[in-house]
Design a protein around this motif. Structure first.
Motif, PDB file in Angstrom:
ATOM      1  N   UNK A   3       0.839  -1.205   0.000  1.00  9.76           N
ATOM      2  CA  UNK A   3       0.000   0.000   0.000  1.00  9.76           C
ATOM      3  C   UNK A   3       0.873   1.252   0.000  1.00  9.76           C
ATOM      4  N   UNK A   6       2.323   1.695  -3.464  1.00  8.19           N
ATOM      5  CA  UNK A   6       1.268   2.234  -4.330  1.00  8.19           C
ATOM      6  C   UNK A   6       1.133   3.741  -4.110  1.00  8.19           C
ATOM      7  N   UNK A   7       1.110   4.143  -2.838  1.00  7.35           N
ATOM      8  CA  UNK A   7       0.963   5.566  -2.512  1.00  7.35           C
ATOM      9  C   UNK A   7       2.133   6.376  -3.067  1.00  7.35           C
ATOM     10  N   UNK A  10       1.819   6.763  -6.721  1.00  6.81           N
ATOM     11  CA  UNK A  10       0.747   7.698  -7.090  1.00  6.81           C
ATOM     12  C   UNK A  10       1.202   9.137  -6.875  1.00  6.81           C
ATOM     13  N   UNK A  11       1.958   9.370  -5.784  1.00 10.24           N
ATOM     14  CA  UNK A  11       2.485  10.709  -5.519  1.00 10.24           C
ATOM     15  C   UNK A  11       3.454  11.118  -6.627  1.00 10.24           C
ATOM     16  N   UNK A  12       4.374  10.201  -6.958  1.00  6.30           N
ATOM     17  CA  UNK A  12       5.354  10.495  -8.006  1.00  6.30           C
ATOM     18  C   UNK A  12       4.662  10.688  -9.359  1.00  6.30           C
ATOM     19  N   UNK A  14       1.734  11.780  -9.957  1.00  5.53           N
ATOM     20  CA  UNK A  14       1.037  13.064 -10.022  1.00  5.53           C
ATOM     21  C   UNK A  14       2.031  14.209 -10.086  1.00  5.53           C
ATOM     22  N   UNK A  15       3.119  14.087  -9.282  1.00  7.51           N
ATOM     23  CA  UNK A  15       4.109  15.175  -9.247  1.00  7.51           C
ATOM     24  C   UNK A  15       4.786  15.364 -10.597  1.00  7.51           C
ATOM     25  N   UNK A  18       3.103  17.946 -12.543  1.00  8.17           N
ATOM     26  CA  UNK A  18       3.337  19.277 -11.968  1.00  8.17           C
ATOM     27  C   UNK A  18       4.713  19.792 -12.385  1.00  8.17           C
TER      28      UNK A  18
ATOM     29  N   UNK B  49      -8.102   1.101   3.001  1.00  7.34           N
ATOM     30  CA  UNK B  49      -6.842   1.841   2.975  1.00  7.34           C
ATOM     31  C   UNK B  49      -6.586   2.392   4.374  1.00  7.34           C
ATOM     32  N   UNK B  50      -5.331   2.378   4.819  1.00  7.61           N
ATOM     33  CA  UNK B  50      -5.035   2.814   6.185  1.00  7.61           C
ATOM     34  C   UNK B  50      -5.188   4.333   6.334  1.00  7.61           C
ATOM     35  N   UNK B  53      -2.153   6.368   5.161  1.00  9.88           N
ATOM     36  CA  UNK B  53      -2.058   6.422   3.694  1.00  9.88           C
ATOM     37  C   UNK B  53      -3.070   7.416   3.133  1.00  9.88           C
ATOM     38  N   UNK B  56      -1.827  10.940   3.906  1.00  8.94           N
ATOM     39  CA  UNK B  56      -0.673  11.250   3.073  1.00  8.94           C
ATOM     40  C   UNK B  56      -1.093  11.491   1.630  1.00  8.94           C
ATOM     41  N   UNK B  57      -2.056  10.717   1.155  1.00  4.28           N
ATOM     42  CA  UNK B  57      -2.523  10.900  -0.224  1.00  4.28           C
ATOM     43  C   UNK B  57      -3.130  12.286  -0.393  1.00  4.28           C
ATOM     44  N   UNK B  60      -0.125  14.789  -0.281  1.00  7.77           N
ATOM     45  CA  UNK B  60       0.985  14.691  -1.237  1.00  7.77           C
ATOM     46  C   UNK B  60       0.568  14.339  -2.664  1.00  7.77           C
ATOM     47  N   UNK B  61      -0.528  13.604  -2.840  1.00 10.40           N
ATOM     48  CA  UNK B  61      -1.053  13.460  -4.204  1.00 10.40           C
ATOM     49  C   UNK B  61      -1.792  14.759  -4.509  1.00 10.40           C
ATOM     50  N   UNK B  62      -2.632  15.181  -3.549  1.00 12.66           N
ATOM     51  CA  UNK B  62      -3.305  16.490  -3.584  1.00 12.66           C
ATOM     52  C   UNK B  62      -3.975  16.749  -4.934  1.00 12.66           C
ATOM     53  N   UNK B  63      -4.746  15.751  -5.366  1.00 11.85           N
ATOM     54  CA  UNK B  63      -5.524  15.885  -6.586  1.00 11.85           C
ATOM     55  C   UNK B  63      -6.644  14.866  -6.481  1.00 11.85           C
TER      56      UNK B  63
END
Lengths: 105, 250
Positions: A3, A6-7, A10-12, A14-15, A18, B49-50, B53, B56-57, B60-63
């Motif tokens: 997990x 995956x997170x 997903x962050x990378x 999306x970044x 940007x 999902x925890x 997580x 943080x999403x 840091x994903x912020x979309x």
């Protein structure tokens, strides 16, 4: 563990968009044609996204009838315009209509 | 007091701009972001999902569309590559959004790398708010407004995600669905007041072709629609400025 991976991906993922945007923006003059074209692309993408989320949503929202979603959206826009661009009234009316339709119709 | 009725380059101070950004952010935008993120928080909790997580999403994903794609596909047991590709492509709008906002904030930062950090704060709300108010704010202070506004709603997003995560057990199903519907509904109104001709055309063309192209090529549909509909709007509806001072480069 997976997990977290995956997170991070997903962050990378999306970044990346940007950072690309910032990198390209260095060459764009705010009063030039390129700037207006990119703005058009932004608006088109945002509209496509909003429209997709309404017409063909993912997951749980997809289980609601499309007529509920489109109807609620129409109410939101109508109230927004009637209330002279009253954002708050529009959102409340739209979401209220949607919840009412899902709950009682 | 503090209304943006000063001419650009006027005597607006950095403090006044910070206050303006915070005040504009704390109102409706924060409420909307908080409730939209409640929708995501409840979705995440539902999908196993925890808490960490999910938080943080949101930070840091912020979309939101990317986060929703992530939560929904993860819950459905899709493989890592599918989840990440869908989340990333659902957030592809950040590229043209950054390209059409950062040129307006030039000269506000000393360090060349700063925009790469600042862009992490970008969201639809901030983009729309800045497009609206920037003409009234001196060039070198725009980045200050951007940061103040964006930080405010980022905090609201964290609160919303947390609330949604734990409230999901108590919320009736129609309300949870309403929270998720709130996001497209608010976005639609954010742009329903647009008056600039090529942008109105881009919105209408994008809204019409978005779902059609999505049905044909779901993953790449946003990039494709944005490029095609945006270009069509630009070529057919953009009015070229005629004055010499607007001479176009590139």
């Amino acid at each position: 563990m997976s997990e977290t991976i995956m997170l991070l991906c997903a962050i990378a993922g999306t970044y990346l968009w940007r950072a690309l945007g910032v990198a390209f923006s260095a060459r764009i003059e705010p009063d030039g044609a390129l700037f207006r074209w990119v703005s058009c692309v932004s608006y088109a993408m945002l509209a496509a996204l909003i429209s997709r989320m309404t017409v063909l949503p993912l997951g749980s929202l997809a289980e609601t009838p499309m007529s509920f979603r489109l109807g609620a959206m129409a109410v939101a826009i109508a109230v927004f315009l009637l209330a002279r661009r009253g954002m708050f009234s529009g959102v409340i009316a739209g979401v209220g209509t949607f919840i009412a339709l899902v709950a009682f119709a | 007091m503090g209304q943006p009725n000063h001419p650009p380059g006027g005597r607006m101070t950095a403090r006044a701009v910070v206050r303006l950004g915070l005040r504009r952010g704390v109102g409706l935008p924060s409420v909307i972001v908080m409730t939209s993120m409640m929708g995501f928080g409840s979705l995440a909790a539902d999908g196993g999902i925890s808490f960490l997580t999910a938080l943080s999403a949101s930070a840091l994903v912020w979309g939101l569309p990317g986060q929703v794609a992530m939560a929904e596909l993860w819950a459905a047991g899709a493989n890592l590559l599918t989840v990440v590709l869908a989340a990333s492509l659902a957030n592809a709008r950040f590229m043209p959004m950054a390209m059409s906002l950062f040129p307006l904030m030039r000269g506000g930062t000393r360090h060349r790398g700063a925009p790469y950090l600042l862009v992490q704060l970008l969201s639809v709300n901030t983009w729309a708010a800045c497009q609206e108010i920037f003409p009234a704010i001196p060039l070198h202070l725009r980045v200050v407004y951007y940061t103040a506004f964006a930080s405010t709603i980022l905090v609201a997003g964290q609160i919303g995600t947390g609330l949604g995560f734990f409230a999901v057990a108590f919320l009736p199903k129609p309300v949870t669905l309403g929270l998720i519907f709130l996001n497209p509904c608010y976005f639609a109104l954010l742009f329903a007041g647009t008056r600039v001709r090529p942008y109105v055309a881009a919105l209408l063309l994008g809204a019409f072709f978005g779902p059609i192209i999505y049905a044909l090529a779901p993953e790449w549909s946003l990039l494709l629609t944005g490029f095609v509909a945006g270009s069509a709007a630009f070529f057919f509806f953009d009015v070229r400025p005629t004055s010499v001072s607007n001479a176009e480069s590139k």
